[in-house]
Structure formats: C-alpha cells, structure tokens
Design a protein around this motif. Structure first.
Motif, mmCIF file in Angstrom:
data_model
loop_
_atom_site.group_PDB
_atom_site.id
_atom_site.type_symbol
_atom_site.label_atom_id
_atom_site.label_comp_id
_atom_site.label_asym_id
_atom_site.label_seq_id
_atom_site.Cartn_x
_atom_site.Cartn_y
_atom_site.Cartn_z
ATOM 1 N N ARG A 153 62.729 19.419 -8.283
ATOM 2 C CA ARG A 153 62.890 18.133 -7.607
ATOM 3 C C ARG A 153 61.839 17.938 -6.512
ATOM 4 O O ARG A 153 61.301 16.859 -6.345
ATOM 5 N N ASP A 154 61.575 18.987 -5.756
ATOM 6 C CA ASP A 154 60.637 18.895 -4.635
ATOM 7 C C ASP A 154 59.397 19.719 -4.948
ATOM 8 O O ASP A 154 59.450 20.951 -5.013
ATOM 9 N N ILE A 155 58.259 19.047 -5.114
ATOM 10 C CA ILE A 155 57.005 19.718 -5.429
ATOM 11 C C ILE A 155 56.224 20.066 -4.169
ATOM 12 O O ILE A 155 55.173 20.733 -4.220
ATOM 13 N N GLY A 156 56.716 19.613 -3.001
ATOM 14 C CA GLY A 156 56.010 19.803 -1.733
ATOM 15 C C GLY A 156 55.544 21.224 -1.449
ATOM 16 O O GLY A 156 54.379 21.442 -1.105
ATOM 17 N N PRO A 157 56.412 22.251 -1.594
ATOM 18 C CA PRO A 157 55.973 23.619 -1.276
ATOM 19 C C PRO A 157 54.834 24.116 -2.163
ATOM 20 O O PRO A 157 54.168 25.097 -1.816
ATOM 21 N N LEU A 158 54.573 23.465 -3.284
ATOM 22 C CA LEU A 158 53.508 23.916 -4.188
ATOM 23 C C LEU A 158 52.183 23.203 -3.932
ATOM 24 O O LEU A 158 51.158 23.596 -4.494
ATOM 25 N N MET A 159 52.210 22.155 -3.114
ATOM 26 C CA MET A 159 50.992 21.384 -2.865
ATOM 27 C C MET A 159 50.053 22.162 -1.951
ATOM 28 O O MET A 159 50.476 22.843 -1.006
ATOM 29 N N ASN A 160 48.706 22.058 -2.251
ATOM 30 C CA ASN A 160 47.646 22.641 -1.416
ATOM 31 C C ASN A 160 47.788 24.152 -1.241
ATOM 32 O O ASN A 160 47.412 24.710 -0.200
ATOM 33 N N VAL A 161 48.351 24.807 -2.239
ATOM 34 C CA VAL A 161 48.505 26.261 -2.202
ATOM 35 C C VAL A 161 47.780 26.840 -3.413
ATOM 36 O O VAL A 161 48.083 26.470 -4.545
ATOM 37 N N PRO A 162 46.788 27.736 -3.205
ATOM 38 C CA PRO A 162 46.105 28.350 -4.338
ATOM 39 C C PRO A 162 47.070 29.143 -5.211
ATOM 40 O O PRO A 162 47.857 29.943 -4.693
ATOM 41 N N GLN A 163 47.028 28.921 -6.506
ATOM 42 C CA GLN A 163 47.918 29.606 -7.427
ATOM 43 C C GLN A 163 47.303 29.614 -8.820
ATOM 44 O O GLN A 163 46.410 28.820 -9.121
ATOM 45 N N PRO A 164 47.750 30.515 -9.663
ATOM 46 C CA PRO A 164 47.134 30.655 -10.988
ATOM 47 C C PRO A 164 47.628 29.586 -11.960
ATOM 48 O O PRO A 164 48.761 29.118 -11.887
ATOM 49 N N PHE A 165 46.744 29.228 -12.895
ATOM 50 C CA PHE A 165 47.047 28.254 -13.943
ATOM 51 C C PHE A 165 46.476 28.767 -15.261
ATOM 52 O O PHE A 165 45.589 29.627 -15.278
ATOM 53 N N GLN A 166 46.993 28.198 -16.343
ATOM 54 C CA GLN A 166 46.482 28.508 -17.676
ATOM 55 C C GLN A 166 45.904 27.226 -18.269
ATOM 56 O O GLN A 166 46.556 26.178 -18.260
ATOM 57 N N ILE A 167 44.637 27.307 -18.754
ATOM 58 C CA ILE A 167 44.016 26.119 -19.341
ATOM 59 C C ILE A 167 44.577 25.909 -20.743
ATOM 60 O O ILE A 167 44.510 26.794 -21.594
ATOM 61 N N LEU A 168 45.107 24.707 -20.978
ATOM 62 C CA LEU A 168 45.666 24.366 -22.282
ATOM 63 C C LEU A 168 44.661 23.618 -23.155
ATOM 64 O O LEU A 168 44.654 23.789 -24.376
ATOM 65 N N LYS A 169 43.781 22.822 -22.488
ATOM 66 C CA LYS A 169 42.870 21.993 -23.259
ATOM 67 C C LYS A 169 41.654 21.653 -22.399
ATOM 68 O O LYS A 169 41.791 21.423 -21.192
ATOM 69 N N MET A 170 40.453 21.628 -23.017
ATOM 70 C CA MET A 170 39.216 21.260 -22.317
ATOM 71 C C MET A 170 38.368 20.365 -23.216
ATOM 72 O O MET A 170 38.237 20.606 -24.411
ATOM 73 N N ASP A 171 37.811 19.321 -22.607
ATOM 74 C CA ASP A 171 36.894 18.438 -23.309
ATOM 75 C C ASP A 171 35.798 18.042 -22.319
ATOM 76 O O ASP A 171 35.969 17.133 -21.495
ATOM 77 N N ARG A 172 34.619 18.748 -22.381
ATOM 78 C CA ARG A 172 33.558 18.541 -21.395
ATOM 79 C C ARG A 172 32.944 17.153 -21.532
ATOM 80 O O ARG A 172 32.561 16.536 -20.541
ATOM 81 N N ARG A 173 32.872 16.665 -22.762
ATOM 82 C CA ARG A 173 32.253 15.350 -22.959
ATOM 83 C C ARG A 173 33.049 14.260 -22.259
ATOM 84 O O ARG A 173 32.484 13.336 -21.670
ATOM 85 N N ARG A 174 34.362 14.376 -22.320
ATOM 86 C CA ARG A 174 35.215 13.385 -21.655
ATOM 87 C C ARG A 174 35.595 13.798 -20.246
ATOM 88 O O ARG A 174 36.239 13.037 -19.523
ATOM 89 N N GLY A 175 35.242 15.011 -19.878
ATOM 90 C CA GLY A 175 35.599 15.497 -18.549
ATOM 91 C C GLY A 175 37.092 15.685 -18.378
ATOM 92 O O GLY A 175 37.642 15.424 -17.304
ATOM 93 N N ASN A 176 37.743 16.164 -19.429
ATOM 94 C CA ASN A 176 39.212 16.273 -19.437
ATOM 95 C C ASN A 176 39.624 17.740 -19.490
ATOM 96 O O ASN A 176 39.181 18.486 -20.372
ATOM 97 N N ILE A 177 40.455 18.151 -18.533
ATOM 98 C CA ILE A 177 41.007 19.507 -18.499
ATOM 99 C C ILE A 177 42.509 19.399 -18.276
ATOM 100 O O ILE A 177 42.952 18.713 -17.342
#
Length: 596
Positions: A153-177
C-alpha cells in the motif's frame, strides 16, 4: 655567402598544417562520443571540464548527482562526458554528463541483461501503472505488479533507496527498459527458504509469530519462511474461525506436521501438542449409553453435539424425533442447547460418533401398540386425505391410516372417501400396530359387523329371495335403498322398478317408503346385492298362473288371484271359474310379457 636558416618559431604554412593535424589526431575529439575530461573548476552550480586542446565545457552539477546521493566532485577529478559539439557560439565545448552516463549504463546493462545478473537502481518517481527507476543514468520502468511479492500500500519507504533489480526486457532502439524487484525478492526468498527448510524436520516443535489470518487458517512466520496452521489443526474441538485461537502478532508454539520439499510448503499444528481425546473412545462412550452434550453446529442433515472438548458426535435428522419427519433440525434443537443423547455407533478409525436424540424419549409407536391392541376402538381427527385413504391423528403425535378398502362394507372406497373432510373427528378400529415400521393400520367399517360374515343375516341372502327395502334416496336413474334386517344398501335401476314401462318412474317413490323386491344377484366378494321390483311382479304372476290358470284362457289376472285367495279361505274348487284351454300361440306372448 651565408645560407639562410629556418626558424622554429616561424614555421612555414605547410609545417603549421602538419603540426595541427598531428595535434588533432592525437586528441581524437569526435562529436557524439564519450570522452574523458578533467575538472578544472567548480563554480556555483556547474563544473568546468577541460577535454583537451584548450577546449573547456560547462556541465551542471545536478547531472553528476545520483538520486539519493551527493555528487562528491572536486577539482582535478577525471570524469567521462558526452561530447555533443566541439565548439558552440561562445567557443566552448557542449558536454553532457547525463548522456555519457546513459551510454555507459546501456552498454553495461546490456552485458548484465545477457548474463542474467542483477543491477542496482533507485526508484525516484511514480508514473501510470508503476514507477521509474534510475539505473545509474538509464531510466527504467518498474510495473506495479513487480514491486513486491505481495501488494504494497505504501511505497514511500522504497523511494530513493538503492536496491537490486532484475532486468526483464531491454530495447535500446526505443530506449525501453523494464525491471522487476519482485523476482529478486522471490529468488532471495527461495534461497532463504531452502536453507530454513533444510534445517526443519517433521515432528519438530518450534515457535513462530502469527503473520496473517484467513478463514481457513493462519500463516506463521518461522523466521524467514511461512507455515500454514490450518483451522482443523488448531484444536481437537470444532473451531469456527481461526481468530478464536490465535491473533495477529501472537507468538505460538507449533509442531511441524508435514514438509513438501518440492513446493517447500510447511503444514503446522497446535492440537498435536496435546493428547488425542479420541484414544480409547469406544470404551469411553459405549453403544447404548446416554450422555449430555452441547449443540455446537446445525446443518441440513443434522446437528453436532460436543460430548467433551475435542469429541463431537452427529445426530442425524432421522434420529431427532419419532414423529417429526422431513423437518429442519433447527426447528427441533438450537445451537448452544444442552441435550441428552444416546450413543448409536462409534467408529474410532473415522473419528465418528453417531448419536440419537429420539432414543432418550418414549417411543410413541411402542406406547400406542402396548395400549391399543388390535380390535380396540380409537377416536381422532382427520389430519390428511389422500387418494389411497385417510390419516387420523393419534395420541403421542403419531398418525394412523385408514385405507380405502376399510372405509365402508358396501360402498366403493373412492365413493366412501368423499363423505369425509379434513379436520373432522371420526372413530376407527385398530387393525395392526407395527412399532418397528412405525405404521398403524386403522379401519372404520370394522366398527360395524361384516354383513356377509358367517352367521350374519346377509350371509343367508340368495337369488330369488323376497326382501323388504326402504328408500334412502331417489335419483333420476333409480333408487338407493336399504335392505331391512340385513344392514345392506343397494341400488335399483329404473328398468327394475316395474314390469310396466309406464310405471318405471323413480319419482313415484318417496324417501322412507318401503317396498318388496326379489334378490336378483348376490356377490360376496364384491359385497354387492342386487334387487328388482320387476322381477318380483313377474315371479308373482308366474306363481299365480302356474297354480290357478292362464290369462290366455280369457280369465283375468284378478280372477286368477281371486281364486287363489278363495282357496286360501277354504272354498271349494268347483266355485272356481272354468279354466279355458290354453292356446299355443298365446304362450309366446305370455312368455314375452314375463320377460322370459
């Protein structure tokens, strides 16, 4: 003659061009590429960067910052910048740190995406359908469904905090990640679960904290992994809702019942820590014994009664009342009511006890059979009328049935049934009382003697016998009459009312009027007797003609009957009129008149 010397300080035009080309070739400043520069000054909000060839550019300090962290720059630091133009109108190079970092990030992210490695980023903004993440210069999209394993419900504690992510999709031509935080958490949780599950064993008793409660149970946090405490494993007794036993945040001691190594699901139990009340249940509750218990639950098919904590038995709806059939159990007993029950059956393997409520009460069918042997008379109200008989209410709330064949000795059952109405009070005789089958047979016609029974006056009736009848009802097609001294009723058809067709009128008779007739048919099986006035007239005429003469000789029937009467008074035979010779041709006429 002195030769002129070439001065280095004054190169020729060709030498200058060669030197310039050599200088430019070594520096290799190419627009649209990432180059290295040195910070030579930091002003109020910009950094002055020297990229060589006495060329400097200005880059805003905010481009060096990372969301959640300061830029940390100082004079002399070497940084990578993106060269957009070598020289602008002011003679300065157009540089961009943000574009340089983006190019670096894309190259680095593509390598990690291909290798399936995690990347570090910062959630810095909310957009439609999710959030934006800064991956060290490259902006990625984080869908709302990929933020966490469970909805947040509250995403506030996760904002502006460095944390790991997994890339699901990349498209350099469209600049979409597209990135996911949920997949990282699931992978981490799976690794942690595997470690915890490896340390756990079935039958082990551990402590946990109640994390969540549902209608079917509670989830217990076992220190990094959740186990399910099902509602049926909370207590030996019936638990309607888990909140009756545990609350969120409680620390509880549980036993591990089952571990599924494939799904890593853990089943927990609390009642297993206590003694099983069903051990030795057959000896504790023998069949036929009576106990008191509390009604815990009522269903359409019966009611559950708690005999002791953890031990419940079922009273089936058929075992609740001797008389009330096809009724909801809730109309007989109620929840929390204390009742006395009798044990009917015990099955320790299936953990079932069958109980009876009606067995603790007097059986009205047995009581009626004892108090009313066959042949005894009863009186009751007609409760129901069906196509096959009557149901009469009896003492004890039970019903007895009078079949159509037991309503009247002489009338058909369907006709006799029309004389009764629901709610009327009537008398009957008990024919049979079967307490096991819960069936009582009654008879109404048995209140009177069987007119065709051996020794009864009606049993002596024979065809041709003369009887006296009384008119009960006059109908268009005949008379309904009663045979006097025989307690039988019969119906005389219109054609049997007289030999003379003009006299075959029912309306010439009145109710209560008596007349003589001859029995024309006796059927003991059908319990039916037919009589005829016409047959009597013909019989009387035959008898008179046979003894005293024939109408064919010219003598009238009055003369013949008068002669018979004179003979009865003892007069001499010579006073009787001469008997004329019978004509053969007239015999057929006489026979036709008599109906023979």
């Amino acid at each position: 003659m002195i030769e002129p010397q070439t001065s280095v300080s004054h190169p020729s035009r060709d030498e200058f061009a060669a030197l310039l080309e050599e200088s430019l070739t070594g520096t290799a400043l190419q627009e649209g590429s990432v180059i290295k520069g040195t910070i030579v000054a930091i002003e109020k909000d910009v950094a002055v960067i020297d990229v060589g060839l006495k060329t400097e550019g200005r880059v805003p300090l905010k481009e060096f910052g990372v969301p959640g962290r300061a830029h940390g720059l100082s004079v002399g630091d070497e940084v990578d910048v993106y060269l957009e133009r070598v020289e602008n109108a002011a003679g300065e190079a157009v540089l961009s740190r943000e574009k340089a970092r983006r190019e670096e990030s894309w190259t680095r992210l593509e390598e990690k995406y291909k290798a399936g490695e995690r990347v570090e980023g910062v959630i810095f903004n909310r957009v439609k359908g999710g959030f934006t993440v800064d991956l060290d210069g490259a902006v990625a999209f984080l869908p709302g469904s990929q933020v966490d394993i469970r909805p947040i419900r509250d995403i506030g504690p996760l904002m502006n905090v460095p944390q790991p992510f997994q890339i699901l999709k990349m498209d350099r031509r469209r600049g979409n990640i597209v990135v996911s935080r949920r997949s990282v958490l699931e992978e981490t949780r799976a690794e942690k679960r595997s470690e915890i599950v490896a340390r756990l064993e079935e039958g082990q008793v551990i402590e946990g904290v109640v994390k969540n409660i549902t209608d079917y149970g509670a989830f217990i946090d076992l220190g990094g992994i959740d186990g399910l405490l099902h509602v049926t494993d909370m207590a030996w007794r019936r638990v309607n809702h888990p909140s009756e036993i545990v609350n969120v945040g409680d620390t509880v001691k549980v036993q591990i019942i089952r571990i599924n190594p494939e799904t890593q699901r853990i089943s927990l139990g609390i009642k297993q820590l206590e003694a099983d009340p069903w051990q030795g249940i057959a000896a504790k509750y023998p069949v036929g014994s009576r106990f008191k218990g509390t009604v815990t639950n009522i269903t359409d098919y019966g009611a559950f009664v708690e005999l002791e904590p953890g031990v419940e038995g079922l009273i089936h709806v058929s075992e609740m009342s001797w008389t009330k059939k096809n009724i909801h159990p809730g109309k007989i007993i109620s929840t929390s009511q204390e009742v006395e029950v009798q044990v009917l059956e015990v099955d320790p393997d299936k953990r079932r006890i069958s109980l009876g409520l009606k067995q603790t009460q007097e059986n009205p069918w047995v009581a009626f059979a004892m108090n009313h042997p066959p042949g005894s008379a009863i009186e009751g109200q007609i409760r129901n009328i069906t196509e096959f008989g009557l149901f009469i209410g009896l003492e004890g709330g039970i019903d007895g049935m009078v079949h159509l064949s037991d309503l009247d000795w002489s009338k058909p059952g369907e006709e006799a049934l029309k004389e009764y109405k629901k709610g009327d009070t009537t008398k009957a005789v008990v024919l049979e009382a079967d307490s096991e089958k819960e069936r009582i047979s009654l008879g109404i016609k048995q209140l009177q003697a069987d007119p065709f029974a051996a020794g009864a006056p009606s049993a002596k009736l024979k065809k041709g016998m003369r009887v006296t009848c009384e008119v009960l009802q006059v109908k268009d097609n005949g008379l309904e009459a009663k045979l006097i001294d025989h307690d039988l009723t019969t119906f005389i058809r219109r054609s049997d009312l007289s030999r003379d067709r003009s006299e075959q009128r029912p309306d010439r008779f009145g109710v209560g009027e008596k007349f003589d007739a001859v029995v024309t048919q006796v059927d003991p099986k059908a319990r039916k007797v037919s009589v005829s006035i016409k047959a009597l007239e013909i019989a009387e005429e035959k008898e008179a003609v046979a003894q005293y003469g024939s109408t064919d000789s010219g003598a009238s029937l009055g003369d013949i009957l008068g002669a018979a009467l004179s003979k009865a008074k003892g007069e001499e035979a010579d006073e009787t009129p001469a008997k004329p010779k019978r004509k053969r041709a007239a015999k057929g006429d006489a026979d036709e008149d008599t109906g023979e």
